[in-house]
Scaffold this motif. Structure first.
Motif, PDB file in Angstrom:
ATOM      1  N   LEU A 144     -32.977  26.894  15.229  1.00 14.76           N
ATOM      2  CA  LEU A 144     -31.962  26.027  15.696  1.00 14.76           C
ATOM      3  C   LEU A 144     -31.941  24.658  14.860  1.00 14.76           C
ATOM      4  CD1 LEU A 144     -32.670  26.384  19.843  1.00 14.76           C
ATOM      5  CD2 LEU A 144     -30.532  26.934  18.401  1.00 14.76           C
ATOM      6  N   GLU A 145     -32.924  24.099  14.184  1.00 15.72           N
ATOM      7  CA  GLU A 145     -33.031  23.036  13.473  1.00 15.72           C
ATOM      8  C   GLU A 145     -32.234  23.295  12.317  1.00 15.72           C
ATOM      9  OE1 GLU A 145     -36.946  22.051  12.910  1.00 15.72           O
ATOM     10  OE2 GLU A 145     -37.393  21.243  14.740  1.00 15.72           O
ATOM     11  N   GLU A 146     -32.168  24.183  11.616  1.00 16.14           N
ATOM     12  CA  GLU A 146     -31.537  24.755  10.472  1.00 16.14           C
ATOM     13  C   GLU A 146     -29.963  24.876  10.766  1.00 16.14           C
ATOM     14  OE1 GLU A 146     -32.615  24.856   7.211  1.00 16.14           O
ATOM     15  OE2 GLU A 146     -34.290  23.999   8.058  1.00 16.14           O
ATOM     16  N   LEU A 147     -29.830  25.714  11.999  1.00 15.77           N
ATOM     17  CA  LEU A 147     -28.539  25.851  12.463  1.00 15.77           C
ATOM     18  C   LEU A 147     -27.847  24.313  12.626  1.00 15.77           C
ATOM     19  CD1 LEU A 147     -28.795  29.203  14.530  1.00 15.77           C
ATOM     20  CD2 LEU A 147     -27.601  28.741  12.266  1.00 15.77           C
ATOM     21  N   GLU A 148     -28.556  23.525  13.321  1.00 18.06           N
ATOM     22  CA  GLU A 148     -27.909  22.426  13.855  1.00 18.06           C
ATOM     23  C   GLU A 148     -27.456  21.485  12.516  1.00 18.06           C
ATOM     24  OE1 GLU A 148     -28.508  19.060  17.354  1.00 18.06           O
ATOM     25  OE2 GLU A 148     -30.021  19.919  16.261  1.00 18.06           O
ATOM     26  N   GLN A 149     -28.294  21.333  11.409  1.00 18.71           N
ATOM     27  CA  GLN A 149     -27.692  20.865  10.191  1.00 18.71           C
ATOM     28  C   GLN A 149     -26.450  21.496   9.599  1.00 18.71           C
ATOM     29  OE1 GLN A 149     -31.136  20.994   7.779  1.00 18.71           O
ATOM     30  NE2 GLN A 149     -32.222  19.376   9.100  1.00 18.71           N
ATOM     31  N   ALA A 150     -26.543  22.724   9.679  1.00 20.53           N
ATOM     32  CA  ALA A 150     -25.331  23.614   9.036  1.00 20.53           C
ATOM     33  C   ALA A 150     -24.024  23.483  10.068  1.00 20.53           C
ATOM     34  CB  ALA A 150     -25.673  24.873   8.642  1.00 20.53           C
ATOM     35  N   PHE A 151     -24.395  23.912  11.525  1.00 26.04           N
ATOM     36  CA  PHE A 151     -23.170  24.271  12.405  1.00 26.04           C
ATOM     37  C   PHE A 151     -23.498  23.233  13.417  1.00 26.04           C
ATOM     38  CE2 PHE A 151     -24.000  28.116   9.985  1.00 26.04           C
ATOM     39  CZ  PHE A 151     -22.736  28.052   9.262  1.00 26.04           C
ATOM     40  N   PRO A 152     -23.507  21.864  13.477  1.00 22.03           N
ATOM     41  CA  PRO A 152     -23.695  21.121  14.590  1.00 22.03           C
ATOM     42  C   PRO A 152     -22.775  21.419  16.133  1.00 22.03           C
ATOM     43  CG  PRO A 152     -22.628  19.886  12.694  1.00 22.03           C
ATOM     44  CD  PRO A 152     -22.921  21.171  12.383  1.00 22.03           C
ATOM     45  N   ASP A 153     -21.706  21.799  15.864  1.00 24.71           N
ATOM     46  CA  ASP A 153     -20.831  21.852  16.992  1.00 24.71           C
ATOM     47  C   ASP A 153     -20.995  23.171  17.640  1.00 24.71           C
ATOM     48  OD1 ASP A 153     -19.214  19.470  16.393  1.00 24.71           O
ATOM     49  OD2 ASP A 153     -17.643  20.506  15.224  1.00 24.71           O
ATOM     50  N   GLU A 154     -21.080  24.160  16.848  1.00 22.05           N
ATOM     51  CA  GLU A 154     -21.653  25.550  17.459  1.00 22.05           C
ATOM     52  C   GLU A 154     -23.083  25.534  17.914  1.00 22.05           C
ATOM     53  OE1 GLU A 154     -20.300  25.273  14.326  1.00 22.05           O
ATOM     54  OE2 GLU A 154     -18.728  26.319  14.232  1.00 22.05           O
ATOM     55  N   VAL A 155     -23.916  24.923  17.540  1.00 20.79           N
ATOM     56  CA  VAL A 155     -25.280  24.597  18.169  1.00 20.79           C
ATOM     57  C   VAL A 155     -25.328  24.137  19.484  1.00 20.79           C
ATOM     58  CG1 VAL A 155     -27.473  23.605  17.887  1.00 20.79           C
ATOM     59  CG2 VAL A 155     -26.393  25.128  16.051  1.00 20.79           C
ATOM     60  N   GLU A 156     -24.288  22.781  19.509  1.00 20.10           N
ATOM     61  CA  GLU A 156     -24.191  22.066  20.901  1.00 20.10           C
ATOM     62  C   GLU A 156     -23.603  22.892  21.790  1.00 20.10           C
ATOM     63  OE1 GLU A 156     -24.461  19.176  23.402  1.00 20.10           O
ATOM     64  OE2 GLU A 156     -25.211  19.275  21.508  1.00 20.10           O
ATOM     65  N   SER A 157     -22.519  23.799  21.654  1.00 20.89           N
ATOM     66  CA  SER A 157     -21.764  24.718  22.467  1.00 20.89           C
ATOM     67  C   SER A 157     -22.809  25.737  22.957  1.00 20.89           C
ATOM     68  CB  SER A 157     -20.666  25.101  22.100  1.00 20.89           C
ATOM     69  OG  SER A 157     -20.826  26.259  21.181  1.00 20.89           O
ATOM     70  N   TYR A 158     -23.614  26.337  22.057  1.00 25.70           N
ATOM     71  CA  TYR A 158     -24.766  27.184  22.418  1.00 25.70           C
ATOM     72  C   TYR A 158     -25.500  26.454  23.444  1.00 25.70           C
ATOM     73  CZ  TYR A 158     -29.275  29.665  21.785  1.00 25.70           C
ATOM     74  OH  TYR A 158     -30.326  30.462  22.253  1.00 25.70           O
ATOM     75  N   ARG A 159     -26.128  25.469  23.164  1.00 27.87           N
ATOM     76  CA  ARG A 159     -27.034  24.891  24.203  1.00 27.87           C
ATOM     77  C   ARG A 159     -26.558  24.556  25.376  1.00 27.87           C
ATOM     78  NH1 ARG A 159     -29.704  20.656  19.900  1.00 27.87           N
ATOM     79  NH2 ARG A 159     -31.537  22.120  19.012  1.00 27.87           N
ATOM     80  N   GLU A 160     -25.146  24.305  25.507  1.00 23.69           N
ATOM     81  CA  GLU A 160     -24.292  24.112  26.708  1.00 23.69           C
ATOM     82  C   GLU A 160     -24.300  25.444  27.578  1.00 23.69           C
ATOM     83  OE1 GLU A 160     -20.598  22.235  25.988  1.00 23.69           O
ATOM     84  OE2 GLU A 160     -21.567  20.368  25.267  1.00 23.69           O
ATOM     85  N   ILE A 161     -24.153  26.440  26.750  1.00 20.05           N
ATOM     86  CA  ILE A 161     -24.190  27.713  27.455  1.00 20.05           C
ATOM     87  C   ILE A 161     -25.264  28.200  27.981  1.00 20.05           C
ATOM     88  CG2 ILE A 161     -23.587  30.419  26.832  1.00 20.05           C
ATOM     89  CD1 ILE A 161     -21.408  29.349  25.021  1.00 20.05           C
ATOM     90  N   ARG A 162     -26.318  27.852  27.203  1.00 17.83           N
ATOM     91  CA  ARG A 162     -27.672  28.384  27.510  1.00 17.83           C
ATOM     92  C   ARG A 162     -28.169  27.603  28.651  1.00 17.83           C
ATOM     93  NH1 ARG A 162     -31.699  32.071  26.810  1.00 17.83           N
ATOM     94  NH2 ARG A 162     -33.833  31.203  26.069  1.00 17.83           N
ATOM     95  N   ALA A 163     -27.693  26.381  28.757  1.00 22.25           N
ATOM     96  CA  ALA A 163     -28.467  25.546  30.015  1.00 22.25           C
ATOM     97  C   ALA A 163     -27.766  25.971  31.125  1.00 22.25           C
ATOM     98  CB  ALA A 163     -28.067  24.037  29.746  1.00 22.25           C
ATOM     99  N   SER A 164     -26.189  26.246  31.060  1.00 24.16           N
ATOM    100  CA  SER A 164     -25.684  26.907  32.444  1.00 24.16           C
ATOM    101  C   SER A 164     -26.150  28.142  32.732  1.00 24.16           C
ATOM    102  CB  SER A 164     -23.870  26.698  32.099  1.00 24.16           C
ATOM    103  OG  SER A 164     -23.884  27.768  31.126  1.00 24.16           O
TER     104      SER A 164
END
Length: 190
Positions: A144-164
């Protein structure tokens, strides 16, 4: 193990799962639908009665003389009757004893060693599984740390989906009495 327990175990069959199935009960008049605890208590009473008969027989034999022949025969008949009763009742109580426990008893060791060894094995497997789980958690965090550096928008939407999804699962679990680890709550009967 005393001789009455050995005779009880000797009448059992061996299961294919490494368990010896021992079946015993007390009274021949018991119905097939009796409570297993009641059957077990009847077996314990029968074993205690057999032990008492064996003790009386030992006392009679140890002080044997011509006058004690009739009591000796009566006690032998009582013992045979009780053992026959125990054999008939064995069909109503199903107790499974791991073959390893019997082997430990045959070797003159304490059967509690089997329990200790099983628990120690479970603890060791649990530690290995926990280590694997922790390794996967570390890998997930690192990815997740590596993906957040490369794809910050996608990781943010992934975290929102995961939280819901987690919130939905928690709500569903509470409504169905499911524990967070996926097990179902069981109401204990008093």
């Amino acid at each position: 193990m005393d001789s009455s327990q050995a005779s009880t175990l000797g009448t059992s069959g061996s299961g294919g799962n490494g368990l010896v199935s021992t079946q015993t009960t007390e009274t021949a008049n018991a119905t097939p639908n009796d409570d297993p605890k009641q059957n077990l208590n009847q077996v314990i009473n029968s074993i205690q009665k057999t032990l008492g008969l064996l003790h009386q027989l030992y006392l009679t034999v140890s002080s044997f003389n011509a006058a004690s022949q009739l009591p000796l025969l009566q006690r032998l008949n009582s013992l045979v009757t009780e053992l026959d009763n125990m054999a008939k009742l064995s069909e109503k109580c199903n107790i499974q004893v791991p073959i390893e426990v019997l082997n430990l008893i045959d070797d003159g060791k304490n059967p509690d060693e089997f329990t200790r060894d099983v628990l120690n094995g479970c603890i060791a497997k649990n530690q290995v599984t926990k280590g694997k789980t922790d390794a996967f958690k570390g890998l997930r965090k690192h990815l997740l740390e590596e993906l957040e550096q490369a794809f910050p928008d996608e990781v943010e939407s992934y975290r929102e989906i995961r939280a819901s999804a987690a919130a939905e699962y928690k709500r569903l679990a509470q409504s169905q009495s499911i524990l967070q680890n996926g097990d179902v709550k069981v109401k204990t009967e008093l």
